[in-house]
Design a protein around this motif. Structure first.
Motif: not given
Length: 345
Positions: A11, A14-15, A20-21, A34-36, A42, A49, A54, A56
């Motif tokens: 996680l 990813m952030a 990030m969707y 992903t992530p979605c 969120y 996140y 990040a 988005f």
């Protein structure tokens, strides 16, 4: 324990870099990666996140926001919606000369993204950005929001405080509780481009949201329905479209630039419209189109280009209000249209 650590590490990574969707509906929408998750999911896991770097990506549709989002001390934070913008005319319901009618000027138009963030709880949902380096918000329409900040003692859909390099493009902010956008110390090279601020004029009276369902008059002037109704001195939050404040900061010495370009700022009414004392004592409430308050030691260049300020109302400076307590600035207005403002009686 090892599984929990590995999950957190994924996680975090990813952030920290991967897109990030954000989907309007996790059960019906297809995600490109992903992530979605839905926006509220969120937000409920903000510590995992809402980190530096990040990005988005908001899918088209309506994203509901149930709470206030605080994002503090981050770098390279992005919120990106659909680039498909639709152009709409400004249409105003007015009462003049005893007749109820629409006053529509098709020459005054604004752009709106098909990606919406709609807030569900007035004065308790919206975005507060504090101490961010490189903040990007693009192609998103914000509606019915109002985040509160103790720092500014104001409510707005977007509160941006101490931002170094702000980029807002294709953003529309509408029908906020309080103000549409409130910026304090937009430092470095900041831009707000091809964006609109429409009808951000609701306010709180005795803890309740006030938007009258009928046209009304004050001091012989008529005002359209669904705009500000200011009551009798018990207003607790003002309303308006756009306020930008620069305060003294002894730690900042660079020259900053603020570029406002291709804006449409319309249909704002301020709570101070009925109170003459606010002009002197609370000047930052004035100018419900664009209010610029300069009280800084560092140097700032401000440019407003190719923009329209239409039918904003306040006691002082309906469309544009400017107050300077600093000599360290340059302001340039180029190809700016200021149309049908109302100020004072």
């Amino acid at each position: 324990m090892l599984l929990l650590i590995a999950t957190y590490h994924i996680l975090f990574n990813m952030a920290e870099g991967m897109p990030m969707y954000v989907t309007p509906n996790i059960t019906t929408n297809k995600c490109p990666g992903t992530p979605c998750l839905e926006l509220n999911t969120y937000v409920q896991n903000a510590s995992s996140y809402f980190l530096s770097n990040a990005q988005f990506i908001f899918l088209p549709g309506t994203h509901f926001l149930d709470s206030q989002v605080m994002i503090d001390s981050k770098e390279n934070f992005q919120m990106i919606g659909s680039p498909n913008l639709t152009q709409y005319p400004i249409s105003v319901k007015v009462f003049e000369y005893g007749f109820d009618h629409y006053d529509e000027d098709n020459t005054v138009t604004y752009f709106e993204s098909s990606t919406y963030i709609t807030c569900t709880t007035y004065n308790h949902s919206g975005f507060v950005f504090v101490n961010i380096t490189n903040l990007t918000i693009s192609n998103i329409t914000f509606a019915n929001c109002g985040a509160y900040s103790n720092t500014t003692n104001q409510s707005a859909s977007i509160l941006a405080i101490n931002i170094y390099n702000l980029q807002m493009e294709g953003v529309s902010i509408q029908n906020s509780t309080g103000y549409g956008f409130w910026g304090v110390n937009l430092l470095g090279h900041s831009q707000i481009i091809q964006s609109s601020f429409i009808g951000n004029n609701q306010f709180i009276k005795n803890g309740l949201l006030n938007t009258p369902a009928v046209d009304f008059k004050c001091n012989g002037k008529a005002y359209p329905r669904n705009t500000l109704y200011y009551g009798n001195g018990d207003t607790t939050l003002a309303g308006g479209n756009m306020v930008i404040v620069y305060n003294d900061d002894g730690n900042y010495t660079e020259v900053s630039e603020l570029n406002l370009r291709a804006l449409v700022v319309s249909l704002g009414i301020d709570a101070s419209f009925s109170d003459i004392t606010r002009c002197y004592f609370q000047e930052h409430f004035q100018g419900t189109g664009l209010s610029l308050i300069l009280n800084q030691a560092f140097y700032i260049n401000i440019t407003v280009r190719n923009s329209t300020f239409y039918r904003n109302q306040a006691w002082c400076g309906g469309n544009i209000y400017f107050s300077d307590h600093s000599v360290n600035f340059d302001i340039t207005l180029e190809n700016v249209f200021i149309i049908r403002a109302i100020a004072g009686y």
